[in-house]
Scaffold this active site. Structure first.
Site, mmCIF file in Angstrom:
data_model
loop_
_atom_site.group_PDB
_atom_site.id
_atom_site.type_symbol
_atom_site.label_atom_id
_atom_site.label_comp_id
_atom_site.label_asym_id
_atom_site.label_seq_id
_atom_site.Cartn_x
_atom_site.Cartn_y
_atom_site.Cartn_z
ATOM 1 N N ARG A 166 0.817 -1.222 0.000
ATOM 2 C CA ARG A 166 0.000 0.000 0.000
ATOM 3 C C ARG A 166 0.845 1.264 0.000
ATOM 4 N NH1 ARG A 166 -2.937 1.905 -2.679
ATOM 5 N NH2 ARG A 166 -3.977 -0.113 -2.630
ATOM 6 N N LYS A 173 4.028 39.600 -5.011
ATOM 7 C CA LYS A 173 2.637 39.430 -5.402
ATOM 8 C C LYS A 173 1.768 40.556 -4.857
ATOM 9 C CE LYS A 173 1.150 35.381 -6.224
ATOM 10 N NZ LYS A 173 0.550 34.036 -6.111
ATOM 11 N N GLU A 225 4.173 40.706 -9.768
ATOM 12 C CA GLU A 225 2.826 40.371 -10.220
ATOM 13 C C GLU A 225 2.103 41.624 -10.689
ATOM 14 O OE1 GLU A 225 -1.284 39.324 -8.057
ATOM 15 O OE2 GLU A 225 0.237 37.762 -7.790
ATOM 16 N N ASP A 246 -1.566 38.167 -13.756
ATOM 17 C CA ASP A 246 -2.521 37.393 -12.975
ATOM 18 C C ASP A 246 -3.960 37.698 -13.362
ATOM 19 O OD1 ASP A 246 -3.027 35.491 -10.887
ATOM 20 O OD2 ASP A 246 -3.722 37.146 -9.641
ATOM 21 N N LYS A 254 1.655 25.081 -4.809
ATOM 22 C CA LYS A 254 0.439 24.438 -4.296
ATOM 23 C C LYS A 254 0.621 22.918 -4.316
ATOM 24 C CE LYS A 254 -2.373 28.309 -5.842
ATOM 25 N NZ LYS A 254 -3.415 28.792 -6.784
#
Length: 278
Positions: free
Chosen positions: A96, A163, A195, A217, A131
């Site tokens: 597994r 950002k 950004e 973005d 992410k």
């Protein structure tokens, strides 16, 4: 193998095996020996083969393990990805955890390949993001590469990405320029990316020195084309923001250099692989 990856494998084994595999210990004869094959129940791209091998070897160093299809290679339903032989108890104990790694990483590679195929014939790179599953970043980003994608920054330490939330605290161009100069002086190998949510921001950022690329973005294809025209090859341009397999081709056609897709890692489905014992 990176020490952090080996530690992850050992943690996964400890999580599953704990004080011992009671099923195999009590219901499988100690002297039983078997062969096993990891078989694909659906098509995909191999990733994580070395990790699966390491799982088997960590459980039992005497197991014989063979990789039949290497990382980065495509497979079809029915393909044998790996073979193993030795103690039946050991094979069942490792099953597994080995499959958990392999199914997940093959899924990331297969998902990435779909996005890479979707942007052809445009000369644009498909980038991953941060992410990722906590603790799995190195191996998930390796799976992106196996699927034909390109790794963006590995973490906060190797690439400065200013950002919208950073800009909310400091958006003055003079202050930004001073910060860029300071970073360049103290960490010359770190790339700098800003950004931009609007074309006005793009125009303003073009006046700064030391910027390597811009992140465009949540801009639609029309605005992206305008940004590409405005930048005129001076900087690399990355498009980002909710890009899907259905929309990526339109984004690729705008002329941006790269498209980042969080779904490569955060939304990939584990592939259906199974271990057949005989």
């Amino acid at each position: 193998m990176e020490p952090s990856v080996l530690a992850l494998i050992r943690a996964a084994i400890a999580e599953d095996v704990g004080t011992g595999d009671v099923t195999s210990l009590y219901f499988t004869p100690a002297d039983s020996r078997s062969r096993a094959e990891i078989v694909a129940r659906e098509p995909g791209i191999v990733s994580g083969a070395e990790i699966a091998v390491t799982v088997f070897k960590e459980i039992d160093p005497t197991l014989e393990v063979e990789v039949c299809i290497p990382d980065g290679s495509p497979f079809v339903r029915g393909s044998i990805l790996m073979k193993a032989a030795g103690s039946t108890r050991s094979l069942l104990t490792a099953e597994r955890t080995a499959l958990n790694f392999l199914q997940r990483l093959c899924g990331v590679a297969a998902q990435t390949q779909r996005y890479v195929e979707a942007v052809k014939p445009h000369p644009v790179q498909v980038w991953d993001t941060r992410k990722t599953t906590p603790g799995w970043r190195l191996i998930e980003k390796a799976a992106v590469k196996d699927g034909g994608g390109t790794n963006h920054r590995m973490g906060l330490y190797d690439h400065a990405m200013v950002k919208d939330n950073h800009l909310a605290a400091n958006s003055d161009l003079t202050s930004l320029q001073a910060a860029i100069h300071k970073l360049r002086a103290e960490r010359p190998g770190v790339r700098v990316q800003l950004e931009a949510d609007t074309l006005d921001q793009v125009a303003g950022f073009l006046t700064l020195e030391g910027v390597d690329m811009l992140l465009l973005d949540n801009m639609g294809p029309e605005k992206l084309r305008e940004a590409v025209k405005l930048v005129n090859g001076k900087l690399w341009l990355e498009a980002s923001g909710g890009i899907t397999i259905e929309t990526i081709k339109d984004v690729a056609a705008t002329g941006v250099n790269a498209i980042s897709v969080g779904a490569l890692t955060h939304s990939s489905r584990a592939l259906d692989l199974g271990l057949d014992l005989y």
